[in-house]
Design a protein around this motif. Structure first.
Motif, PDB file in Angstrom:
ATOM      1  N   UNK A  61       0.838  -1.210  -0.049  1.00 50.84           N
ATOM      2  CA  UNK A  61       0.161  -0.094  -0.099  1.00 50.84           C
ATOM      3  C   UNK A  61       1.015   1.247  -0.015  1.00 50.84           C
ATOM      4  N   UNK A  62       0.205   2.252  -0.617  1.00 53.38           N
ATOM      5  CA  UNK A  62       0.960   3.595  -0.752  1.00 53.38           C
ATOM      6  C   UNK A  62       2.158   3.667  -1.248  1.00 53.38           C
ATOM      7  N   UNK A 106      -4.818  -4.224   4.126  1.00 51.06           N
ATOM      8  CA  UNK A 106      -5.808  -4.703   3.207  1.00 51.06           C
ATOM      9  C   UNK A 106      -6.892  -5.540   3.889  1.00 51.06           C
ATOM     10  N   UNK A 107      -6.415  -6.454   4.701  1.00 52.15           N
ATOM     11  CA  UNK A 107      -7.489  -7.261   5.074  1.00 52.15           C
ATOM     12  C   UNK A 107      -8.402  -6.314   6.139  1.00 52.15           C
ATOM     13  N   UNK A 160      -7.803   0.840  -5.601  1.00 54.93           N
ATOM     14  CA  UNK A 160      -6.584   1.629  -5.405  1.00 54.93           C
ATOM     15  C   UNK A 160      -5.471   0.751  -4.496  1.00 54.93           C
ATOM     16  N   UNK A 161      -6.102   0.006  -3.475  1.00 55.63           N
ATOM     17  CA  UNK A 161      -5.144  -0.895  -2.843  1.00 55.63           C
ATOM     18  C   UNK A 161      -4.277  -1.905  -3.833  1.00 55.63           C
ATOM     19  N   UNK A 162      -5.210  -2.627  -4.642  1.00 56.86           N
ATOM     20  CA  UNK A 162      -4.469  -3.505  -5.554  1.00 56.86           C
ATOM     21  C   UNK A 162      -3.864  -2.875  -6.694  1.00 56.86           C
ATOM     22  N   UNK A 163      -3.940  -1.720  -7.166  1.00 54.20           N
ATOM     23  CA  UNK A 163      -2.894  -1.278  -8.005  1.00 54.20           C
ATOM     24  C   UNK A 163      -1.876  -0.687  -7.387  1.00 54.20           C
ATOM     25  N   UNK A 166       0.341 -12.135  -8.875  1.00 52.95           N
ATOM     26  CA  UNK A 166      -0.679 -12.706  -9.368  1.00 52.95           C
ATOM     27  C   UNK A 166      -1.832 -12.396  -8.684  1.00 52.95           C
ATOM     28  N   UNK A 167      -1.737 -12.556  -7.192  1.00 50.10           N
ATOM     29  CA  UNK A 167      -2.748 -12.602  -6.461  1.00 50.10           C
ATOM     30  C   UNK A 167      -3.553 -11.261  -6.426  1.00 50.10           C
ATOM     31  N   UNK A 168      -2.546 -10.242  -6.294  1.00 45.61           N
ATOM     32  CA  UNK A 168      -3.162  -8.740  -6.659  1.00 45.61           C
ATOM     33  C   UNK A 168      -3.718  -8.486  -7.868  1.00 45.61           C
ATOM     34  N   UNK A 169      -3.263  -8.810  -8.700  1.00 46.10           N
ATOM     35  CA  UNK A 169      -3.746  -8.823 -10.208  1.00 46.10           C
ATOM     36  C   UNK A 169      -5.311  -9.370 -10.567  1.00 46.10           C
ATOM     37  N   UNK A 170      -5.520 -10.652  -9.564  1.00 45.39           N
ATOM     38  CA  UNK A 170      -6.751 -11.451  -9.690  1.00 45.39           C
ATOM     39  C   UNK A 170      -7.508 -10.370  -8.801  1.00 45.39           C
TER      40      UNK A 170
END
Length: 197
Positions: free
Chosen positions: A2-3, A76-77, A155-158, A184-188
Protein backbone atom coordinates in the motif's frame (compact mmCIF):
# COMPACT_ATOMS: atom_id res chain seq x y z
CA UNK A 1 1.57 -3.27 -0.85
CA UNK A 2 0.00 0.00 0.00
CA UNK A 3 0.95 3.61 -0.55
CA UNK A 4 4.63 4.15 -1.26
CA UNK A 5 6.09 1.12 0.41
CA UNK A 6 9.39 1.77 2.10
CA UNK A 7 10.77 -1.73 2.05
CA UNK A 8 11.67 -4.49 -0.39
CA UNK A 9 9.83 -7.74 0.13
CA UNK A 10 12.42 -10.46 0.92
CA UNK A 11 10.46 -13.72 1.07
CA UNK A 12 11.60 -17.35 1.12
CA UNK A 13 10.24 -19.99 -1.22
CA UNK A 14 9.76 -22.34 1.70
CA UNK A 15 7.13 -20.05 3.23
CA UNK A 16 5.17 -19.88 0.00
CA UNK A 17 5.37 -23.60 -0.56
CA UNK A 18 4.36 -24.38 3.01
CA UNK A 19 1.38 -22.06 2.80
CA UNK A 20 0.39 -22.90 -0.75
CA UNK A 21 0.21 -19.36 -2.11
CA UNK A 22 -0.94 -19.82 -5.68
CA UNK A 23 -2.69 -16.68 -6.81
CA UNK A 24 -4.62 -16.02 -3.62
CA UNK A 25 -7.57 -18.28 -4.15
CA UNK A 26 -10.01 -19.24 -1.43
CA UNK A 27 -11.85 -22.56 -1.51
CA UNK A 28 -15.45 -21.32 -1.51
CA UNK A 29 -17.58 -21.12 -4.65
CA UNK A 30 -17.90 -17.31 -4.68
CA UNK A 31 -14.12 -17.07 -4.64
CA UNK A 32 -13.86 -18.34 -8.16
CA UNK A 33 -15.60 -15.20 -9.34
CA UNK A 34 -13.66 -12.94 -7.01
CA UNK A 35 -10.34 -14.44 -7.96
CA UNK A 36 -10.79 -15.10 -11.69
CA UNK A 37 -8.11 -13.58 -13.83
CA UNK A 38 -9.02 -10.65 -16.06
CA UNK A 39 -7.12 -7.73 -17.47
CA UNK A 40 -7.71 -4.41 -15.68
CA UNK A 41 -10.31 -2.43 -17.59
CA UNK A 42 -10.91 0.75 -15.65
CA UNK A 43 -8.86 3.33 -13.84
CA UNK A 44 -9.73 4.27 -10.29
CA UNK A 45 -10.15 7.90 -9.28
CA UNK A 46 -8.04 6.85 -6.27
CA UNK A 47 -5.21 5.54 -8.45
CA UNK A 48 -1.88 5.60 -6.62
CA UNK A 49 -0.14 8.92 -6.91
CA UNK A 50 2.97 8.21 -4.84
CA UNK A 51 5.91 6.58 -6.57
CA UNK A 52 6.46 2.89 -5.83
CA UNK A 53 9.17 1.46 -3.67
CA UNK A 54 12.24 3.74 -3.60
CA UNK A 55 15.40 2.17 -5.03
CA UNK A 56 17.51 3.30 -2.07
CA UNK A 57 15.74 0.89 0.29
CA UNK A 58 16.49 -2.16 -1.85
CA UNK A 59 18.97 -3.40 0.74
CA UNK A 60 17.31 -2.13 3.90
CA UNK A 61 16.99 -4.15 7.10
CA UNK A 62 15.13 -7.46 6.71
CA UNK A 63 13.33 -6.99 10.03
CA UNK A 64 12.03 -3.55 9.05
CA UNK A 65 10.95 -4.84 5.65
CA UNK A 66 9.00 -7.78 7.03
CA UNK A 67 7.40 -5.78 9.85
CA UNK A 68 6.20 -3.20 7.35
CA UNK A 69 4.98 -5.84 4.91
CA UNK A 70 2.92 -7.79 7.42
CA UNK A 71 1.18 -4.63 8.60
CA UNK A 72 0.60 -3.62 5.00
CA UNK A 73 -1.12 -6.95 4.34
CA UNK A 74 -3.10 -6.48 7.55
CA UNK A 75 -4.20 -3.06 6.30
CA UNK A 76 -5.69 -4.58 3.15
CA UNK A 77 -7.39 -7.30 5.19
CA UNK A 78 -8.79 -4.88 7.74
CA UNK A 79 -10.05 -2.37 5.17
CA UNK A 80 -11.81 -5.15 3.24
CA UNK A 81 -13.27 -6.57 6.46
CA UNK A 82 -14.73 -3.23 7.54
CA UNK A 83 -16.05 -2.33 4.09
CA UNK A 84 -17.45 -5.83 3.63
CA UNK A 85 -19.34 -5.53 6.91
CA UNK A 86 -20.67 -2.15 5.82
CA UNK A 87 -21.63 -2.91 2.21
CA UNK A 88 -21.78 -6.69 1.95
CA UNK A 89 -20.55 -8.62 -1.03
CA UNK A 90 -18.43 -11.70 -1.60
CA UNK A 91 -15.63 -9.69 -3.20
CA UNK A 92 -14.66 -8.12 0.15
CA UNK A 93 -15.03 -11.37 2.12
CA UNK A 94 -13.06 -13.48 -0.34
CA UNK A 95 -10.22 -11.03 -0.85
CA UNK A 96 -9.93 -10.36 2.89
CA UNK A 97 -9.46 -14.11 3.36
CA UNK A 98 -6.76 -14.07 0.70
CA UNK A 99 -4.99 -11.22 2.50
CA UNK A 100 -4.91 -13.45 5.58
CA UNK A 101 -2.96 -16.00 3.54
CA UNK A 102 -0.47 -13.28 2.60
CA UNK A 103 -0.06 -12.36 6.27
CA UNK A 104 0.51 -16.01 7.14
CA UNK A 105 3.36 -16.20 4.62
CA UNK A 106 5.05 -13.18 6.14
CA UNK A 107 4.38 -14.35 9.71
CA UNK A 108 6.25 -17.57 8.92
CA UNK A 109 9.23 -15.50 7.80
CA UNK A 110 9.09 -13.36 10.94
CA UNK A 111 9.23 -16.51 13.05
CA UNK A 112 12.00 -18.00 10.93
CA UNK A 113 14.15 -14.90 11.45
CA UNK A 114 13.16 -14.34 15.11
CA UNK A 115 11.56 -10.98 14.28
CA UNK A 116 8.78 -9.72 16.53
CA UNK A 117 5.40 -9.53 14.80
CA UNK A 118 4.19 -5.90 15.08
CA UNK A 119 0.51 -6.64 14.36
CA UNK A 120 -2.17 -5.73 16.85
CA UNK A 121 -5.04 -8.15 17.36
CA UNK A 122 -7.60 -5.38 16.84
CA UNK A 123 -8.92 -4.55 13.39
CA UNK A 124 -7.70 -1.14 12.24
CA UNK A 125 -4.80 -0.77 14.70
CA UNK A 126 -1.25 -0.40 13.31
CA UNK A 127 2.14 0.34 14.85
CA UNK A 128 3.31 2.13 11.68
CA UNK A 129 1.84 5.66 11.82
CA UNK A 130 1.76 6.01 8.02
CA UNK A 131 -0.22 2.81 7.65
CA UNK A 132 -2.53 3.89 10.48
CA UNK A 133 -3.26 7.17 8.71
CA UNK A 134 -3.78 5.39 5.39
CA UNK A 135 -6.15 2.85 6.94
CA UNK A 136 -8.20 5.64 8.52
CA UNK A 137 -8.42 7.49 5.20
CA UNK A 138 -9.31 4.43 3.13
CA UNK A 139 -12.07 3.38 5.53
CA UNK A 140 -13.47 6.93 5.57
CA UNK A 141 -13.42 7.06 1.76
CA UNK A 142 -14.95 3.61 1.37
CA UNK A 143 -17.70 4.36 3.86
CA UNK A 144 -19.24 6.98 1.56
CA UNK A 145 -20.88 4.48 -0.80
CA UNK A 146 -20.47 0.96 -2.12
CA UNK A 147 -19.00 2.39 -5.32
CA UNK A 148 -16.43 4.31 -3.26
CA UNK A 149 -15.60 1.11 -1.36
CA UNK A 150 -14.94 -0.67 -4.66
CA UNK A 151 -12.70 2.25 -5.70
CA UNK A 152 -10.75 1.81 -2.45
CA UNK A 153 -10.23 -1.86 -3.33
CA UNK A 154 -9.02 -0.89 -6.79
CA UNK A 155 -6.63 1.65 -5.25
CA UNK A 156 -5.17 -0.84 -2.79
CA UNK A 157 -4.60 -3.49 -5.45
CA UNK A 158 -3.16 -1.07 -8.04
CA UNK A 159 -0.69 0.14 -5.45
CA UNK A 160 0.18 -3.43 -4.48
CA UNK A 161 0.87 -4.27 -8.11
CA UNK A 162 3.11 -1.23 -8.58
CA UNK A 163 5.08 -1.96 -5.41
CA UNK A 164 5.46 -5.68 -6.08
CA UNK A 165 6.58 -5.01 -9.64
CA UNK A 166 9.24 -2.65 -8.34
CA UNK A 167 10.31 -5.09 -5.61
CA UNK A 168 10.76 -7.82 -8.24
CA UNK A 169 13.45 -5.76 -9.97
CA UNK A 170 16.72 -7.36 -8.93
CA UNK A 171 15.15 -9.73 -6.39
CA UNK A 172 16.94 -13.01 -5.68
CA UNK A 173 15.38 -16.03 -7.39
CA UNK A 174 13.82 -17.42 -4.20
CA UNK A 175 12.32 -14.04 -3.38
CA UNK A 176 11.10 -13.51 -6.94
CA UNK A 177 9.11 -16.77 -6.88
CA UNK A 178 7.07 -15.56 -3.92
CA UNK A 179 6.75 -11.99 -5.19
CA UNK A 180 5.38 -13.27 -8.48
CA UNK A 181 2.75 -15.31 -6.67
CA UNK A 182 1.73 -12.33 -4.54
CA UNK A 183 1.69 -10.17 -7.66
CA UNK A 184 -0.58 -12.67 -9.43
CA UNK A 185 -2.89 -12.57 -6.43
CA UNK A 186 -3.04 -8.78 -6.49
CA UNK A 187 -3.78 -8.82 -10.21
CA UNK A 188 -6.65 -11.23 -9.58
CA UNK A 189 -7.93 -9.04 -6.75
CA UNK A 190 -7.79 -5.96 -8.97
CA UNK A 191 -9.72 -7.74 -11.71
CA UNK A 192 -12.36 -8.81 -9.18
CA UNK A 193 -12.84 -5.26 -7.90
CA UNK A 194 -12.92 -3.83 -11.41
CA UNK A 195 -15.68 -6.25 -12.37
CA UNK A 196 -17.70 -4.78 -9.51
CA UNK A 197 -17.22 -1.18 -10.67
Amino acid sequence: MIKSARHVLPLAVVAAAALGITGCTVASAPTAEAEASAAPTTASPLAPTASPLPAEVATSDLGAQLRYLIEEEKLAHDVYTVLGDLWGGNVFVNIAASETTHQDAVAALLAEHAIVDPRADEVGVFSDPDLQALYDQLVADGSQSRAAAIDVGVHIEQTDIADLTRALDGADDDVAVVLERLLAGSQNHLAAFERQA
